[in-house]
Scaffold this active site. Sequence first.
Site, PDB file in Angstrom:
ATOM      1  N   TYR A  47       0.816  -1.211   0.000  1.00 16.03           N
ATOM      2  CA  TYR A  47       0.000   0.000   0.000  1.00 16.03           C
ATOM      3  C   TYR A  47       0.853   1.266   0.000  1.00 16.03           C
ATOM      4  CZ  TYR A  47      -3.278   3.539   1.657  1.00 16.03           C
ATOM      5  OH  TYR A  47      -4.022   4.689   1.787  1.00 16.03           O
ATOM      6  N   ILE A  90      -6.573   8.604  10.128  1.00 19.90           N
ATOM      7  CA  ILE A  90      -7.892   9.224  10.026  1.00 19.90           C
ATOM      8  C   ILE A  90      -8.938   8.291  10.640  1.00 19.90           C
ATOM      9  CG2 ILE A  90      -9.612  10.198   8.429  1.00 19.90           C
ATOM     10  CD1 ILE A  90      -6.908  11.735   8.493  1.00 19.90           C
TER      11      ILE A  90
END
Lengths: 79, 251
Positions: free
Chosen positions: B156, B189
Amino acid sequence: MNNVEKLNEIFVEIFSCNVSELKTEFNKDAIDGWDSVRQLTLTSAIEDTFDVLLDPEDIIACTSYNAVIDVLRKYEIEL
Amino acid sequence: MKLLRNKVALITGAGRGIGRVIAEQFAKDGAIVYVNDLQMGDMDIWTGECSKLNNTKVVPICFDVTNTVQLKQNLMTIFREEGRIDAVVNNAAIISNQKLGMVTKDLLQKMYSVNVFAVIDMLQIASRLMARTGGGCFVNIASITGVVGSPGQVAYSSSKGAIIAMTKSAAKELSSMNVRVNAVAPGIIETERFKELYESDGEKMAQRISRIALGRLGSPQDVANAVSFLASDRASYVSGHILGVDGCASI
């Protein structure tokens, strides 16, 4: 103005040539200054004029006047 | 005046999560928003409500960003409908964590197909439409992992590192067309996914939060605010920039 005239106008403007020069021999190897930047300018103008979005492979293939005609026919532009 | 008044924007992967919050913020800021995702889900409901609430147009548009034919068709549809495309937010991404030794080729191909190849495709197609009307901008969603790295996220984070590099290169290449390219690199987040992780390994997550200088998790709204700014004319002299939205974190 028909499509051939529109196409010729693009070539004349980008390559500062005469319409009479636009034939089979008008290609990347024969024309001074036909580099990748000029080719992208050419294909951008073609996209704007004929309201198409060319695939990268077709942009790469646009290396002669005749090749451009072949590409445009693929996008169902009548020439 | 609203920050994005009359701007036409496309946001990919915006059916839910951070993408949806970005879309809602764009609508609040006055933009006409095309909300892309693979499937409709409940997009038709919330986009309708969002349109009414903000007195603008929020349109769901389903297509696969990895399918170039669909991408071109849908960009042309937006362009013909609105007469221009001012901003594209490349938000669609596959997020998945694996330790080295467990990263399969199949996963890598899928991840890079969405996170990297589709973004390059979008840049090279949408920029030409933007150029027809005098310019535009892209905001790519990167990640803090693409800047500083993260264990368990080699696949990722490398795809997000690619986003950062392509943002800088594309900004240079497209500047002559008056097309700006920037990226937002979110930190940790508080998304639904984060909450799931937190529930399964609370101690680890608490440690991570303790390394955020501002002392709190980021919210999707924090990300949306940064994206909206970069898409606006207030950022008209900002291009090739990676804006960290991470609370000054060191993950």
